[in-house]
Design an enzyme around this catalytic site. Sequence first.
Site: not given
Ligand SMILES: Cc1ncc(COP(=O)(O)O)c(C=O)c1O
Length: 443
Positions: A111, A137, A240, A294
Amino acid sequence: MLHEELIRRDAAAIAGVEKLRFFPATMKSGSGAHLTALDGRDYLDLTATWTAAGLGYGHPRVAAAVTEVLRGQPGAGLSIMHEPAVLLAERLLALAPGQGDRRVYLGHAGSDACDVALRCARHATGKRKIVAFNHSYHGGFGVAQAVSGVLVEGGAQVDPDAVFVPYPNPLRPHKGTVAESVADALAQVETALAGGDVAVVVVEPILADGGLVVPPPGFLAQLAELVHRFDTLLMIDEVKVGLARTGRMHAYEHDAVTPDIVCFGKSLGGGLPIGAAVGPAWVLDAPSASALLTMAGNPVCATAALAVLDELEEQDYASRAASLGAYFAERLRDLMAGGGVQGGRSAGYIGDVRGHGLYIGLELVLDRDTAAIASDMTRKVIYRMWQLGVTVFSVGENVLEITPPLVITRADIDTAIGVIDQAICDVADGAVNDAEVAAYSGW
Ligand SMILES: Cc1ncc(COP(=O)(O)O)c(C=O)c1O
Protein backbone atom coordinates in the site's frame (compact mmCIF):
# COMPACT_ATOMS: atom_id res chain seq x y z
CA MET A 1 -6.82 -20.21 24.27
CA LEU A 2 -9.64 -22.28 22.88
CA HIS A 3 -11.27 -21.69 19.47
CA GLU A 4 -14.48 -20.11 20.81
CA GLU A 5 -12.61 -17.95 23.29
CA LEU A 6 -10.25 -16.57 20.63
CA ILE A 7 -13.19 -15.73 18.37
CA ARG A 8 -14.90 -13.89 21.23
CA ARG A 9 -11.80 -11.97 22.30
CA ASP A 10 -10.87 -11.14 18.69
CA ALA A 11 -14.36 -9.66 18.19
CA ALA A 12 -13.96 -7.55 21.33
CA ALA A 13 -10.38 -6.40 20.68
CA ILE A 14 -9.48 -6.17 16.96
CA ALA A 15 -10.84 -3.29 14.88
CA GLY A 16 -13.43 -4.17 12.30
CA VAL A 17 -11.78 -1.96 9.66
CA GLU A 18 -9.01 -4.51 9.24
CA LYS A 19 -11.09 -7.65 9.08
CA LEU A 20 -11.78 -9.53 5.86
CA ARG A 21 -12.84 -13.02 6.83
CA PHE A 22 -14.21 -16.02 4.99
CA PHE A 23 -14.35 -18.56 7.84
CA PRO A 24 -13.59 -18.59 11.58
CA ALA A 25 -10.07 -19.99 11.43
CA THR A 26 -8.10 -19.78 14.69
CA MET A 27 -4.49 -20.86 14.20
CA LYS A 28 -1.68 -21.31 16.67
CA SER A 29 1.26 -22.02 14.37
CA GLY A 30 2.35 -22.63 10.82
CA SER A 31 5.01 -24.50 8.90
CA GLY A 32 5.56 -24.49 5.16
CA ALA A 33 2.21 -24.69 3.39
CA HIS A 34 0.38 -25.84 6.52
CA LEU A 35 -1.25 -24.11 9.46
CA THR A 36 -2.09 -25.74 12.77
CA ALA A 37 -5.29 -24.73 14.51
CA LEU A 38 -5.71 -24.16 18.23
CA ASP A 39 -7.30 -27.60 18.51
CA GLY A 40 -4.25 -29.16 16.83
CA ARG A 41 -5.93 -29.82 13.49
CA ASP A 42 -3.76 -29.46 10.36
CA TYR A 43 -4.89 -27.18 7.52
CA LEU A 44 -3.42 -27.05 4.04
CA ASP A 45 -3.20 -23.36 3.19
CA LEU A 46 -3.97 -22.24 -0.36
CA THR A 47 -3.87 -18.53 0.56
CA ALA A 48 -0.30 -17.88 1.71
CA THR A 49 -2.18 -15.06 3.48
CA TRP A 50 -2.98 -13.30 0.20
CA THR A 51 0.52 -14.33 -1.06
CA ALA A 52 2.34 -12.61 1.84
CA ALA A 53 3.78 -15.89 3.10
CA GLY A 54 5.09 -16.73 -0.36
CA LEU A 55 7.79 -19.07 0.93
CA GLY A 56 5.43 -20.54 3.50
CA TYR A 57 5.17 -20.09 7.25
CA GLY A 58 8.28 -20.07 9.41
CA HIS A 59 10.75 -20.59 6.56
CA PRO A 60 14.00 -21.75 8.23
CA ARG A 61 16.24 -19.46 6.18
CA VAL A 62 14.12 -16.39 6.89
CA ALA A 63 13.76 -17.34 10.56
CA ALA A 64 17.53 -17.80 10.95
CA ALA A 65 18.37 -14.52 9.23
CA VAL A 66 15.85 -12.55 11.27
CA THR A 67 16.94 -14.11 14.57
CA GLU A 68 20.56 -13.29 13.81
CA VAL A 69 19.95 -9.63 12.92
CA LEU A 70 17.70 -9.10 15.94
CA ARG A 71 20.59 -10.06 18.23
CA GLY A 72 22.56 -7.02 17.11
CA GLN A 73 20.09 -4.80 15.27
CA PRO A 74 21.93 -1.88 13.58
CA GLY A 75 19.17 0.67 14.20
CA ALA A 76 15.48 0.52 13.41
CA GLY A 77 14.88 2.79 10.43
CA LEU A 78 16.64 4.77 7.71
CA SER A 79 17.83 7.87 9.59
CA ILE A 80 20.85 5.84 10.65
CA MET A 81 22.37 4.05 7.67
CA HIS A 82 22.85 0.30 7.78
CA GLU A 83 23.85 -2.45 5.39
CA PRO A 84 20.65 -4.50 5.14
CA ALA A 85 18.62 -1.61 3.65
CA VAL A 86 21.32 -0.72 1.11
CA LEU A 87 21.94 -4.35 0.17
CA LEU A 88 18.22 -4.88 -0.33
CA ALA A 89 17.82 -1.73 -2.42
CA GLU A 90 20.80 -2.72 -4.59
CA ARG A 91 19.36 -6.18 -4.97
CA LEU A 92 15.98 -4.84 -6.09
CA LEU A 93 17.67 -2.47 -8.55
CA ALA A 94 19.42 -5.47 -10.09
CA LEU A 95 16.21 -7.52 -10.10
CA ALA A 96 13.94 -4.97 -11.75
CA PRO A 97 15.37 -3.99 -15.11
CA GLY A 98 15.60 -0.33 -15.99
CA GLN A 99 17.97 2.27 -17.24
CA GLY A 100 19.61 5.39 -15.91
CA ASP A 101 19.88 6.56 -12.35
CA ARG A 102 17.32 4.71 -10.26
CA ARG A 103 16.31 4.52 -6.60
CA VAL A 104 14.36 2.25 -4.29
CA TYR A 105 11.73 3.40 -1.80
CA LEU A 106 11.56 0.93 1.08
CA GLY A 107 8.34 0.89 3.07
CA HIS A 108 6.11 -1.35 5.13
CA ALA A 109 3.75 -2.85 2.57
CA GLY A 110 2.42 -2.77 -0.95
CA SER A 111 0.00 0.00 0.00
CA ASP A 112 2.60 2.59 0.95
CA ALA A 113 4.96 1.54 -1.85
CA CYS A 114 2.20 2.17 -4.41
CA ASP A 115 0.99 5.31 -2.65
CA VAL A 116 4.44 6.89 -2.47
CA ALA A 117 5.28 5.97 -6.07
CA LEU A 118 2.04 7.53 -7.33
CA ARG A 119 2.55 10.70 -5.29
CA CYS A 120 6.16 10.99 -6.45
CA ALA A 121 5.09 10.53 -10.07
CA ARG A 122 2.70 13.45 -9.70
CA HIS A 123 5.31 15.65 -8.08
CA ALA A 124 8.06 14.77 -10.56
CA THR A 125 5.96 15.28 -13.68
CA GLY A 126 3.95 18.22 -12.39
CA LYS A 127 0.87 16.44 -13.76
CA ARG A 128 -2.15 15.30 -11.75
CA LYS A 129 -3.97 12.61 -13.68
CA ILE A 130 -3.47 8.94 -12.92
CA VAL A 131 -4.80 6.33 -15.33
CA ALA A 132 -5.86 3.18 -13.48
CA PHE A 133 -8.06 0.21 -14.29
CA ASN A 134 -11.59 -0.73 -13.32
CA HIS A 135 -11.61 -3.39 -10.55
CA SER A 136 -7.91 -2.78 -9.79
CA TYR A 137 -6.39 -2.78 -6.29
CA HIS A 138 -3.28 -0.89 -5.25
CA GLY A 139 -3.65 -0.33 -1.52
CA GLY A 140 -5.73 0.33 1.55
CA PHE A 141 -5.12 4.07 2.01
CA GLY A 142 -4.11 7.34 0.37
CA VAL A 143 -3.77 7.78 -3.37
CA ALA A 144 -3.19 4.03 -3.79
CA GLN A 145 -6.66 3.42 -2.36
CA ALA A 146 -8.30 6.29 -4.22
CA VAL A 147 -7.18 4.92 -7.62
CA SER A 148 -8.12 1.32 -6.74
CA GLY A 149 -11.07 0.59 -8.99
CA VAL A 150 -12.38 -2.22 -6.84
CA LEU A 151 -12.48 -0.01 -3.73
CA VAL A 152 -13.89 3.01 -5.51
CA GLU A 153 -16.64 0.78 -6.92
CA GLY A 154 -17.20 -0.39 -3.32
CA GLY A 155 -17.66 3.18 -2.07
CA ALA A 156 -14.12 4.37 -1.21
CA GLN A 157 -13.31 7.98 -1.98
CA VAL A 158 -12.21 8.35 -5.59
CA ASP A 159 -9.19 10.45 -6.43
CA PRO A 160 -10.57 13.48 -8.32
CA ASP A 161 -7.86 13.10 -10.96
CA ALA A 162 -8.15 9.35 -11.48
CA VAL A 163 -9.18 8.12 -14.90
CA PHE A 164 -10.50 4.57 -14.87
CA VAL A 165 -10.37 2.40 -17.97
CA PRO A 166 -11.52 -1.19 -18.59
CA TYR A 167 -9.11 -4.09 -18.00
CA PRO A 168 -9.64 -6.52 -20.88
CA ASN A 169 -11.24 -9.73 -19.64
CA PRO A 170 -10.84 -12.70 -22.02
CA LEU A 171 -13.78 -14.55 -20.48
CA ARG A 172 -16.17 -11.64 -20.25
CA PRO A 173 -15.17 -9.01 -22.85
CA HIS A 174 -16.64 -5.61 -21.97
CA LYS A 175 -17.11 -4.74 -25.62
CA GLY A 176 -17.79 -7.25 -28.41
CA THR A 177 -14.92 -9.65 -28.85
CA VAL A 178 -11.73 -9.94 -26.81
CA ALA A 179 -9.81 -8.12 -29.56
CA GLU A 180 -12.39 -5.33 -29.59
CA SER A 181 -12.16 -5.04 -25.81
CA VAL A 182 -8.38 -4.74 -25.98
CA ALA A 183 -8.69 -2.09 -28.68
CA ASP A 184 -11.29 -0.20 -26.66
CA ALA A 185 -9.24 -0.28 -23.46
CA LEU A 186 -6.17 0.99 -25.30
CA ALA A 187 -8.23 3.66 -27.06
CA GLN A 188 -9.48 4.91 -23.69
CA VAL A 189 -5.92 5.04 -22.35
CA GLU A 190 -4.84 6.90 -25.49
CA THR A 191 -7.62 9.45 -25.11
CA ALA A 192 -6.47 10.13 -21.55
CA LEU A 193 -2.80 10.35 -22.56
CA ALA A 194 -3.61 12.70 -25.43
CA GLY A 195 -4.76 15.27 -22.87
CA GLY A 196 -1.10 15.71 -21.92
CA ASP A 197 -1.83 15.83 -18.18
CA VAL A 198 -1.27 12.20 -17.14
CA ALA A 199 1.47 11.64 -14.54
CA VAL A 200 1.45 7.86 -14.59
CA VAL A 201 -0.46 4.81 -15.82
CA VAL A 202 -0.68 2.11 -13.16
CA VAL A 203 -1.54 -1.49 -13.93
CA GLU A 204 -1.54 -4.94 -12.35
CA PRO A 205 0.08 -7.57 -14.62
CA ILE A 206 -2.80 -9.84 -13.64
CA LEU A 207 -5.90 -8.14 -12.25
CA ALA A 208 -5.92 -9.81 -8.84
CA ASP A 209 -8.51 -8.67 -6.30
CA GLY A 210 -10.73 -7.59 -9.20
CA GLY A 211 -11.33 -11.24 -10.13
CA LEU A 212 -8.02 -12.80 -11.16
CA VAL A 213 -8.18 -11.69 -14.77
CA VAL A 214 -5.21 -12.72 -16.90
CA PRO A 215 -5.02 -10.11 -19.68
CA PRO A 216 -5.00 -11.28 -23.30
CA PRO A 217 -1.42 -11.94 -24.49
CA GLY A 218 0.14 -8.78 -25.87
CA PHE A 219 -2.14 -6.38 -24.01
CA LEU A 220 0.49 -5.24 -21.50
CA ALA A 221 3.10 -4.86 -24.23
CA GLN A 222 0.73 -2.73 -26.30
CA LEU A 223 -0.14 -0.69 -23.23
CA ALA A 224 3.56 -0.13 -22.48
CA GLU A 225 4.24 0.92 -26.06
CA LEU A 226 1.35 3.37 -25.96
CA VAL A 227 2.31 4.88 -22.60
CA HIS A 228 5.91 5.32 -23.70
CA ARG A 229 4.86 6.80 -27.05
CA PHE A 230 3.28 9.58 -25.01
CA ASP A 231 6.44 9.84 -22.91
CA THR A 232 4.51 8.94 -19.77
CA LEU A 233 5.47 6.77 -16.78
CA LEU A 234 4.26 3.16 -16.63
CA MET A 235 3.97 1.72 -13.13
CA ILE A 236 3.53 -2.03 -12.72
CA ASP A 237 2.11 -3.28 -9.45
CA GLU A 238 3.75 -6.65 -8.73
CA VAL A 239 2.73 -6.59 -5.07
CA LYS A 240 0.50 -9.63 -5.17
CA VAL A 241 1.72 -11.71 -8.08
CA GLY A 242 5.42 -10.85 -8.25
CA LEU A 243 8.56 -12.65 -7.08
CA ALA A 244 8.38 -16.07 -8.75
CA ARG A 245 4.73 -16.97 -8.09
CA THR A 246 3.62 -16.87 -11.72
CA GLY A 247 6.54 -18.95 -12.95
CA ARG A 248 8.66 -15.88 -13.75
CA MET A 249 10.42 -13.63 -11.29
CA HIS A 250 8.11 -10.80 -12.38
CA ALA A 251 4.59 -11.37 -13.65
CA TYR A 252 5.05 -8.65 -16.27
CA GLU A 253 7.66 -10.86 -17.94
CA HIS A 254 4.81 -12.91 -19.43
CA ASP A 255 4.51 -10.01 -21.87
CA ALA A 256 7.23 -7.85 -23.39
CA VAL A 257 7.03 -4.92 -21.00
CA THR A 258 9.60 -2.53 -19.59
CA PRO A 259 8.04 -0.67 -16.68
CA ASP A 260 9.38 2.63 -15.37
CA ILE A 261 8.27 1.96 -11.79
CA VAL A 262 7.75 -1.46 -10.19
CA CYS A 263 6.16 -2.00 -6.78
CA PHE A 264 6.76 -5.04 -4.60
CA GLY A 265 5.28 -6.15 -1.29
CA LYS A 266 3.64 -9.12 0.38
CA SER A 267 5.95 -12.11 -0.23
CA LEU A 268 9.04 -9.87 -0.30
CA GLY A 269 9.21 -9.97 3.51
CA GLY A 270 8.69 -13.70 3.93
CA GLY A 271 5.81 -12.89 6.29
CA LEU A 272 7.31 -9.71 7.73
CA PRO A 273 6.00 -6.30 6.66
CA ILE A 274 8.01 -4.68 3.90
CA GLY A 275 7.27 -3.15 0.52
CA ALA A 276 9.31 -1.42 -2.13
CA ALA A 277 9.02 0.80 -5.18
CA VAL A 278 11.82 0.80 -7.76
CA GLY A 279 11.94 3.69 -10.20
CA PRO A 280 13.85 6.59 -11.73
CA ALA A 281 15.80 8.80 -9.31
CA TRP A 282 14.10 11.89 -10.76
CA VAL A 283 10.79 10.41 -9.59
CA LEU A 284 11.68 8.82 -6.24
CA ASP A 285 14.19 11.35 -4.88
CA ALA A 286 11.80 14.27 -4.40
CA PRO A 287 10.39 15.99 -2.48
CA SER A 288 13.06 15.10 0.03
CA ALA A 289 11.79 13.54 3.29
CA SER A 290 8.18 13.54 2.07
CA ALA A 291 7.41 9.87 2.70
CA LEU A 292 8.56 9.22 6.22
CA LEU A 293 7.64 6.07 8.11
CA THR A 294 9.97 5.81 11.10
CA MET A 295 10.71 2.12 10.71
CA ALA A 296 10.68 1.90 6.91
CA GLY A 297 13.74 0.10 5.64
CA ASN A 298 14.39 -1.32 9.09
CA PRO A 299 17.18 -3.91 9.22
CA VAL A 300 15.00 -6.76 10.44
CA CYS A 301 12.51 -6.67 7.58
CA ALA A 302 15.25 -5.82 5.06
CA THR A 303 17.23 -8.86 6.21
CA ALA A 304 14.15 -11.06 5.88
CA ALA A 305 13.64 -9.76 2.34
CA LEU A 306 17.26 -10.48 1.43
CA ALA A 307 16.86 -14.05 2.71
CA VAL A 308 13.68 -14.41 0.65
CA LEU A 309 15.38 -13.20 -2.53
CA ASP A 310 18.39 -15.47 -1.91
CA GLU A 311 16.11 -18.46 -1.47
CA LEU A 312 13.91 -17.65 -4.47
CA GLU A 313 16.90 -17.28 -6.78
CA GLU A 314 19.16 -20.06 -5.48
CA GLN A 315 16.37 -22.64 -5.39
CA ASP A 316 14.80 -21.39 -8.63
CA TYR A 317 11.32 -21.07 -7.19
CA ALA A 318 10.07 -19.56 -10.45
CA SER A 319 10.60 -22.90 -12.21
CA ARG A 320 9.04 -24.74 -9.28
CA ALA A 321 5.98 -22.46 -9.42
CA ALA A 322 5.72 -23.00 -13.18
CA SER A 323 5.77 -26.80 -12.99
CA LEU A 324 3.67 -27.24 -9.84
CA GLY A 325 1.25 -24.61 -11.11
CA ALA A 326 0.88 -26.47 -14.39
CA TYR A 327 0.15 -29.66 -12.45
CA PHE A 328 -2.41 -27.91 -10.20
CA ALA A 329 -4.18 -26.30 -13.17
CA GLU A 330 -4.20 -29.58 -15.09
CA ARG A 331 -5.84 -31.37 -12.15
CA LEU A 332 -8.42 -28.57 -11.84
CA ARG A 333 -9.15 -28.86 -15.55
CA ASP A 334 -9.66 -32.60 -14.99
CA LEU A 335 -12.33 -31.70 -12.44
CA MET A 336 -13.84 -29.26 -14.93
CA ALA A 337 -13.94 -32.07 -17.50
CA GLY A 338 -15.89 -34.30 -15.10
CA GLY A 339 -13.00 -36.17 -13.52
CA GLY A 340 -14.11 -35.56 -9.92
CA VAL A 341 -14.63 -38.61 -7.74
CA GLN A 342 -18.26 -37.77 -6.97
CA GLY A 343 -19.45 -38.78 -10.41
CA GLY A 344 -17.95 -35.65 -11.93
CA ARG A 345 -20.73 -33.54 -10.37
CA SER A 346 -18.38 -30.65 -9.51
CA ALA A 347 -17.76 -30.08 -13.24
CA GLY A 348 -21.14 -28.40 -13.69
CA TYR A 349 -20.09 -25.57 -11.38
CA ILE A 350 -16.57 -24.89 -12.67
CA GLY A 351 -16.72 -22.14 -15.27
CA ASP A 352 -13.03 -21.49 -15.80
CA VAL A 353 -9.51 -22.33 -14.66
CA ARG A 354 -6.91 -19.65 -15.38
CA GLY A 355 -3.67 -18.13 -14.20
CA HIS A 356 0.07 -18.48 -14.44
CA GLY A 357 2.21 -20.75 -12.26
CA LEU A 358 0.93 -20.93 -8.70
CA TYR A 359 -1.43 -18.01 -9.23
CA ILE A 360 -4.60 -19.84 -10.24
CA GLY A 361 -8.23 -18.79 -10.40
CA LEU A 362 -11.10 -21.26 -10.25
CA GLU A 363 -14.31 -19.58 -11.30
CA LEU A 364 -17.57 -21.01 -9.96
CA VAL A 365 -20.75 -20.67 -11.99
CA LEU A 366 -24.34 -21.74 -11.48
CA ASP A 367 -24.57 -23.05 -14.98
CA ARG A 368 -21.77 -23.73 -17.47
CA ASP A 369 -23.91 -22.67 -20.44
CA THR A 370 -24.93 -19.27 -19.10
CA ALA A 371 -21.76 -18.74 -17.00
CA ALA A 372 -24.03 -17.17 -14.34
CA ILE A 373 -21.84 -16.10 -11.42
CA ALA A 374 -22.15 -18.33 -8.33
CA SER A 375 -21.31 -15.78 -5.63
CA ASP A 376 -23.33 -17.30 -2.78
CA MET A 377 -22.00 -20.74 -3.64
CA THR A 378 -18.43 -19.43 -3.70
CA ARG A 379 -18.72 -18.15 -0.13
CA LYS A 380 -20.08 -21.51 0.96
CA VAL A 381 -17.49 -23.57 -0.94
CA ILE A 382 -14.69 -21.63 0.76
CA TYR A 383 -16.35 -22.18 4.13
CA ARG A 384 -16.84 -25.89 3.41
CA MET A 385 -13.21 -26.24 2.30
CA TRP A 386 -12.11 -24.79 5.64
CA GLN A 387 -14.33 -27.33 7.40
CA LEU A 388 -12.62 -30.01 5.32
CA GLY A 389 -9.13 -28.76 6.22
CA VAL A 390 -8.08 -26.49 3.35
CA THR A 391 -7.99 -22.68 3.50
CA VAL A 392 -8.56 -20.55 0.41
CA PHE A 393 -9.91 -17.02 -0.23
CA SER A 394 -11.88 -15.55 -3.11
CA VAL A 395 -11.59 -12.54 -5.39
CA GLY A 396 -14.20 -11.02 -7.64
CA GLU A 397 -17.52 -12.50 -6.67
CA ASN A 398 -16.94 -16.09 -7.65
CA VAL A 399 -13.27 -16.88 -8.10
CA LEU A 400 -11.29 -19.07 -5.73
CA GLU A 401 -7.88 -17.41 -5.63
CA ILE A 402 -5.43 -20.29 -5.33
CA THR A 403 -2.11 -18.91 -4.09
CA PRO A 404 -0.42 -21.57 -1.98
CA PRO A 405 2.99 -21.00 -0.47
CA LEU A 406 5.52 -21.85 -3.18
CA VAL A 407 6.81 -24.73 -1.02
CA ILE A 408 3.58 -26.68 -1.58
CA THR A 409 4.09 -30.29 -2.73
CA ARG A 410 2.37 -32.46 -5.34
CA ALA A 411 0.83 -34.51 -2.53
CA ASP A 412 -0.63 -31.29 -1.07
CA ILE A 413 -2.05 -30.41 -4.47
CA ASP A 414 -3.70 -33.83 -4.71
CA THR A 415 -5.25 -33.23 -1.28
CA ALA A 416 -6.49 -29.81 -2.38
CA ILE A 417 -8.10 -31.23 -5.53
CA GLY A 418 -10.02 -33.82 -3.51
CA VAL A 419 -11.27 -31.16 -1.08
CA ILE A 420 -12.29 -28.72 -3.82
CA ASP A 421 -14.22 -31.49 -5.58
CA GLN A 422 -15.94 -32.57 -2.38
CA ALA A 423 -16.70 -29.04 -1.16
CA ILE A 424 -18.43 -28.09 -4.41
CA CYS A 425 -20.57 -31.24 -4.31
CA ASP A 426 -21.33 -30.82 -0.59
CA VAL A 427 -22.44 -27.21 -1.07
CA ALA A 428 -24.57 -28.19 -4.07
CA ASP A 429 -26.20 -30.70 -1.69
CA GLY A 430 -26.90 -27.95 0.86
CA ALA A 431 -24.14 -28.79 3.36
CA VAL A 432 -23.57 -25.15 4.40
CA ASN A 433 -26.46 -22.92 5.41
CA ASP A 434 -26.77 -19.14 5.12
CA ALA A 435 -26.55 -18.55 8.87
CA GLU A 436 -23.16 -20.27 9.12
CA VAL A 437 -21.53 -18.00 6.54
CA ALA A 438 -23.42 -14.82 7.44
CA ALA A 439 -20.56 -13.38 9.50
CA TYR A 440 -17.91 -14.55 7.03
CA SER A 441 -18.96 -13.13 3.72
CA GLY A 442 -15.48 -11.91 2.78
CA TRP A 443 -15.41 -8.83 0.58
C1 LIG B 1 -1.93 -5.64 -6.51
C2 LIG B 1 -1.86 -5.13 -5.11
N1 LIG B 1 -1.24 -3.97 -4.87
C3 LIG B 1 -1.11 -3.48 -3.63
C4 LIG B 1 -1.65 -4.14 -2.55
C5 LIG B 1 -1.49 -3.58 -1.16
O1 LIG B 1 -0.66 -4.40 -0.41
P1 LIG B 1 -0.77 -4.43 1.19
O2 LIG B 1 -2.17 -4.82 1.53
O3 LIG B 1 0.20 -5.48 1.61
O4 LIG B 1 -0.42 -3.08 1.68
C6 LIG B 1 -2.32 -5.35 -2.75
C7 LIG B 1 -2.95 -6.06 -1.62
O5 LIG B 1 -3.81 -6.89 -1.79
C8 LIG B 1 -2.43 -5.86 -4.06
O6 LIG B 1 -3.08 -7.00 -4.32
